[in-house]
Design a protein around this motif. Structure first.
Motif, PDB file in Angstrom:
ATOM      1  N   LYS A  23       0.848  -0.994   0.524  1.00 27.08           N
ATOM      2  CA  LYS A  23      -0.362   0.499   0.117  1.00 27.08           C
ATOM      3  C   LYS A  23       0.473   1.319  -0.330  1.00 27.08           C
ATOM      4  N   THR A  63       3.055   4.503 -13.971  1.00 23.21           N
ATOM      5  CA  THR A  63       2.326   4.506 -12.485  1.00 23.21           C
ATOM      6  C   THR A  63       2.681   2.327 -12.432  1.00 23.21           C
ATOM      7  N   VAL A  65       2.168  -0.742 -11.522  1.00 20.24           N
ATOM      8  CA  VAL A  65       2.158  -1.424  -9.812  1.00 20.24           C
ATOM      9  C   VAL A  65       1.971  -3.611  -9.775  1.00 20.24           C
ATOM     10  N   ILE A  98      -7.898   1.122 -10.860  1.00 19.89           N
ATOM     11  CA  ILE A  98      -7.261  -0.169 -11.111  1.00 19.89           C
ATOM     12  C   ILE A  98      -7.819  -1.524  -9.827  1.00 19.89           C
ATOM     13  N   ASN A  99      -7.842  -2.334 -10.325  1.00 17.53           N
ATOM     14  CA  ASN A  99      -8.158  -4.004  -9.932  1.00 17.53           C
ATOM     15  C   ASN A  99      -7.197  -4.305 -10.067  1.00 17.53           C
ATOM     16  N   ALA A 100      -6.583  -4.424  -8.511  1.00 22.46           N
ATOM     17  CA  ALA A 100      -5.491  -5.587  -8.732  1.00 22.46           C
ATOM     18  C   ALA A 100      -5.971  -6.662  -7.368  1.00 22.46           C
ATOM     19  N   GLU A 127      -6.887  -1.563 -15.682  1.00 22.71           N
ATOM     20  CA  GLU A 127      -7.879  -0.327 -15.136  1.00 22.71           C
ATOM     21  C   GLU A 127      -8.893   0.499 -16.001  1.00 22.71           C
ATOM     22  N   THR A 166      -6.353   8.373  -8.699  1.00 25.80           N
ATOM     23  CA  THR A 166      -6.128   6.707  -8.507  1.00 25.80           C
ATOM     24  C   THR A 166      -6.782   6.169  -7.563  1.00 25.80           C
ATOM     25  N   VAL A 168      -6.830   2.169  -6.534  1.00 27.15           N
ATOM     26  CA  VAL A 168      -6.720   0.906  -6.174  1.00 27.15           C
ATOM     27  C   VAL A 168      -6.960   0.274  -5.196  1.00 27.15           C
ATOM     28  N   MET A 170      -6.892  -3.547  -3.924  1.00 29.35           N
ATOM     29  CA  MET A 170      -6.389  -4.671  -3.919  1.00 29.35           C
ATOM     30  C   MET A 170      -7.041  -5.791  -2.586  1.00 29.35           C
ATOM     31  N   SER A 193      -1.420   8.813   0.580  1.00 33.17           N
ATOM     32  CA  SER A 193      -2.683   7.399   0.431  1.00 33.17           C
ATOM     33  C   SER A 193      -3.755   7.747   1.751  1.00 33.17           C
TER      34      SER A 193
END
Length: 194
Positions: A23, A63, A65, A98-100, A127, A166, A168, A170, A193
């Protein structure tokens, strides 16, 4: 990569970032306008955890990731995403997702009490490109694609005019450790963040 210990990030042979933890969002670092070999290594240790090779264009921002290869394979994989730091339209904020998360599937993204989705069907490792929104203080809801019940409701957040963000996604749904962070995308000073 929630279970991953801190990592060092390299561009070629040069260590670009040290001791990066889950993170953590780093500030931008300058790289040569060229093809770069990117490597993640356990902090202070030899041996690559993940590698990628990308062409970087001068004057652009990117970026990087680290995501699990799949739900079954926790080995990290590096994804490079192009950032757009041009200011949004006057009086607007801009956001992308963004799908992580390897097990959440495709997600729809809503702001609370809004029937119109911000993003639909965001796949793992991908993303949803930037969209402009009216500035607001709201809760962002992440839902399985086409469903009404949220997987995750993020803490209330203020999207300010003239800024780009953005989100993210996770962690893992099955471990009840699905998380998301919102980062303000900018290149002056350091990132925070929230």
């Amino acid at each position: 990569m929630p279970a991953q210990p801190p990592v060092d990030a390299f561009a070629g042979e040069a260590r670009t970032f040290s001791n990066v933890t889950y993170k953590t969002v780093t500030p931008y670092a300058e790289l040569a306008d060229d093809r770069q070999r990117l490597t993640l290594k356990p902090a202070g240790q030899p041996g690559a955890l993940a590698e990628n090779s990308e062409n970087f264009a001068g004057g652009k921002h990117y970026t990087l990731v680290a995501v699990p290869t799949s739900d079954k394979d926790p080995k990290p994989e590096l994804r490079v995403l192009a950032d757009d730091l041009t200011p949004p339209s006057s009086g607007k904020a801009r956001v992308r997702v963004i799908n992580a998360s390897p097990d959440v599937g495709e997600i729809d993204v809503y702001t609370m009490n809004n029937a119109e989705k911000l993003f639909g069907g965001v796949n793992f490792k991908s993303e949803a490109g930037y969209t402009e929104i009216a500035p607001t203080t709201t809760v962002v809801e992440l839902r399985p694609e086409g469903k009404k019940q949220p997987l995750l409701m993020m803490p209330q957040f203020s999207f300010e005019p003239g800024k780009t963000y953005t989100i993210v996604v996770m962690g893992r749904q099955k471990d009840h450790k699905l998380e998301a962070v919102t980062v303000e995308d900018h290149f002056v000073g350091s990132y925070a963040s929230k």
